[in-house]
Design a protein around this motif. Structure first.
Motif, mmCIF file in Angstrom:
data_model
loop_
_atom_site.group_PDB
_atom_site.id
_atom_site.type_symbol
_atom_site.label_atom_id
_atom_site.label_comp_id
_atom_site.label_asym_id
_atom_site.label_seq_id
_atom_site.Cartn_x
_atom_site.Cartn_y
_atom_site.Cartn_z
ATOM 1 N N UNK A 81 -11.941 -16.689 -14.631
ATOM 2 C CA UNK A 81 -12.246 -15.379 -15.195
ATOM 3 C C UNK A 81 -13.731 -15.073 -15.191
ATOM 4 N N UNK A 84 -15.627 -15.315 -11.395
ATOM 5 C CA UNK A 84 -15.421 -14.268 -10.394
ATOM 6 C C UNK A 84 -16.439 -13.141 -10.536
ATOM 7 N N UNK A 85 -16.912 -12.870 -11.751
ATOM 8 C CA UNK A 85 -17.866 -11.762 -11.886
ATOM 9 C C UNK A 85 -19.207 -12.178 -12.473
ATOM 10 N N UNK A 88 -22.299 -11.310 -10.448
ATOM 11 C CA UNK A 88 -22.397 -9.948 -9.924
ATOM 12 C C UNK A 88 -23.636 -9.184 -10.431
ATOM 13 N N UNK A 252 -19.443 -14.943 -18.984
ATOM 14 C CA UNK A 252 -19.797 -13.984 -17.933
ATOM 15 C C UNK A 252 -21.154 -13.343 -18.217
ATOM 16 N N UNK B 20 -9.641 -9.389 -16.860
ATOM 17 C CA UNK B 20 -9.549 -10.847 -16.998
ATOM 18 C C UNK B 20 -9.280 -11.264 -18.446
ATOM 19 N N UNK B 49 -10.468 -13.061 -8.615
ATOM 20 C CA UNK B 49 -11.644 -13.642 -7.966
ATOM 21 C C UNK B 49 -11.760 -13.116 -6.531
ATOM 22 N N UNK B 52 -12.957 -9.495 -6.608
ATOM 23 C CA UNK B 52 -14.392 -9.389 -6.867
ATOM 24 C C UNK B 52 -15.192 -9.663 -5.593
ATOM 25 N N UNK B 56 -17.486 -6.667 -3.625
ATOM 26 C CA UNK B 56 -18.932 -6.763 -3.425
ATOM 27 C C UNK B 56 -19.269 -6.885 -1.931
#
Lengths: 488, 71
Positions: A81, A84-85, A88, A252, B20, B49, B52, B56
């Motif tokens: 979770x 994945x970001x 970013x 995150x 999520x 995942x 994402x 991007x």
């Protein structure tokens, strides 16, 4: 030859190779602190990819990841979770940081803040937050390394010796080669870890259950609670959505601003390289799938292994695998520990000297002496963490829990520095301190934890409020100065 | 156009972030059907995942013209 000797030889071979790779890169960067800490800002895509990726996959992932899946089931999905970001935001703020770093010669996170807010007080606060996070983290990596050696030699080599040898190698190449040594070894270690994780992650479920599908089918029939989020807590009771969701959120928010990742922004050769690295980062996250398969494969085959983090070594040593494979496993586990440990000890030393000593004690120190001091700190911080790993009875769990919450507090400050013109030094410093204080108090008094929400979330709420209120209550900074950062 | 695309992609990441956790995750939080041999809840986390990554990558390749080299 006895099998444990072969295992030991393979592992020692890996250590020698790591040392050789780390030392071969010595002298590739300039002698000053910009070369030692930021690698002269010359890293290309492949090296950046492995530096960022391998630093994440630590002893925690390699031993703790299977441990979580084994004992807590779907709770482990929280790793997917946030990974994945998590990076970013760096895609968007990273280019500004990189341009400013190149223009003004920053190599640490706090230097950006010191300049943006013209403050002597922000860098030491950030340095302190970093150290609180780094030392326990490094300690865990060392304990992991010591444990691997102890298991593979069937107890013949004590943990203190295993951790000592492994981190002796790390300190030598970090001391000699700086961030270039970290980068080259991480590339080598990253490839080894990926190969090993996929190899074991596919092989173990096949060998123990006849495949990944049949393994999950059996689990679905016997322990369905382990296969749906939020999984189980550490005691084996159902975990809560509040704890799961807020752990994803805090991790995150904190991820992109961990000082040792943030500092790697400065090492990129170009903006394009930096962006590509961030884009491809989640592909490293897929490496967590086999890691979790390993943990799930042990649930029915090896019940009641304690502590849960030892499930992977337990499976590997009790399955009659060829000694060469066991040796490679040990090398992979050491690679996981070392590739995070080296980046952390390197970053921590730079932070202590540049953001603490130089700011508060000796602003006039010359670059040669400064680089030398950073090298000395590499050894000092390594020794402190080793002390905690081997001799101290003090539990670092609270410190570690605290550190995730505390690091997340840096995130609003980074956004304010680069995007919010009206933010002021008092606002940012007040927000940071208030956020950390709330996180600390909420950690110390679990009774305050409403719905099991992570203390860092309350810290962030207070942090942002204090930052906004205090910024508006204090005079704005000069438009021209602020423009340098907000328009960078 | 650049500005619009950037805002859209950031919004998409906010949505992915919320997806999520509670209350979105519970909607997809089931064991069956199995996809590629893994429970649906696990597949969902993995898909996020992948999403994402693809989001991007697409933004980087096609829409992001903000700064290819340092100024």
């Amino acid at each position: 030859m006895e099998s444990w000797v072969i295992v030991l030889l393979v592992t020692v071979g890996y250590l020698v190779l790591s040392l050789a790779v780390g030392l071969a890169s010595a002298g590739k960067a300039s002698a000053g602190s910009e070369g030692y800490v930021a690698g002269d800002r010359t890293f290309g895509f492949l090296v950046m990819y492995f530096v960022m990726g391998a630093s994440v996959f630590s002893a925690f992932t390699f031993l703790g990841g299977p441990g979580w899946a084994y004992s807590r089931g779907a709770a482990a999905f929280y790793l997917l979770g946030f990974l994945s970001i998590g990076l970013v935001p760096t895609y968007f703020f990273g280019p500004r940081v990189a341009r400013l770093g190149r223009k003004f010669g920053y190599v640490t996170q706090a230097q950006l803040f010191a300049h943006r807010y013209e403050s002597r007080y922000i860098p030491p606060v950030l340095a302190l937050i970093s150290l609180v996070a780094f030392v326990p983290y490094l300690t865990l990596q060392m304990e992991g390394a010591g444990y691997v050696f102890s298991v593979l030699t069937e107890g013949r080599m004590p943990e203190w010796a295993g951790a000592g040898v492994t981190y002796g190698v790390v300190l030598i190449y970090v001391f000699r080669s700086g961030v270039i040594g970290v980068a080259w070894t991480n590339t080598f270690q990253g490839v080894l870890m990926m190969a090993l994780a996929w190899g074991l992650g596919l092989y173990l479920p096949y060998r123990l259950h006849g495949g990944i599908g049949p393994m999950f089918a059996r689990l679905a029939d016997t322990v369905p609670a382990m296969l749906t989020v939020p999984g189980l807590d550490a005691a084996g009771d159902p975990w809560t959505w509040g704890a799961y969701s807020s752990s994803v959120a805090v991790s995150a928010f904190g991820f992109s601003v961990w000082p040792h990742y943030f500092m790697k922004i400065y090492t990129a050769r170009s903006i394009r390289t930096l962006k590509q690295t961030v884009v491809f980062f989640p592909t490293f996250g897929f490496f967590l799938l086999p890691i979790m398969f390993i943990g799930f494969s042990g649930v029915l085959a090896f019940p009641d292994v304690t502590p849960a983090d030892t499930i992977l070594p337990t499976i590997v040593t009790s399955m009659d695998l060829p000694p060469l494979v066991v040796g490679l496993f040990c090398a992979g586990a050491l690679a996981a520990s070392m590739s995070s440990g080296d980046a952390i000890v390197h970053a921590a030393s730079a932070v202590v000297v540049k953001d603490f000593y130089k700011v508060l004690v000796r602003p006039d120190i010359d670059d040669r002496r400064e680089t030398w001091l950073i090298k000395v700190m590499v050894v000092v911080i390594g020794a402190v963490a080793y002390y905690f790993a081997i001799y101290s009875e003090l539990s670092l769990v609270l410190l570690l829990l605290l550190s995730y919450g505390a690091l997340a507090q840096i995130f609003p400050a980074v956004l304010a520095a680069l995007y919010w013109r009206r933010s002021t030094p008092a606002g940012v410093l007040g927000g940071l301190l208030a956020g950390c204080l709330v996180t600390l108090v909420w950690n110390l008094f679990p009774a305050l934890q409403w719905l099991d929400i992570h203390p860092g979330i309350w810290g962030l709420a207070v942090n942002v409020t204090v930052m906004v209120v205090m910024s508006f209550a204090t005079p704005p900074m000069s438009e021209e100065h602020v423009g340098t950062f907000v328009n960078a | 156009m650049q500005r619009y695309a950037t805002r859209l992609v950031i919004l998409s990441f906010v949505v992915q972030f919320l997806a999520a956790m509670w209350p979105v995750y519970p909607v997809f939080n089931r064991i069956r059907p199995f996809v590629f041999g893994i429970p649906f809840s696990f597949f969902y986390a993995t898909s996020l995942m992948a999403l994402s990554f693809v989001t991007l990558l697409a933004f980087h390749l096609w829409w992001d013209r903000s700064d290819d080299e340092p100024r």
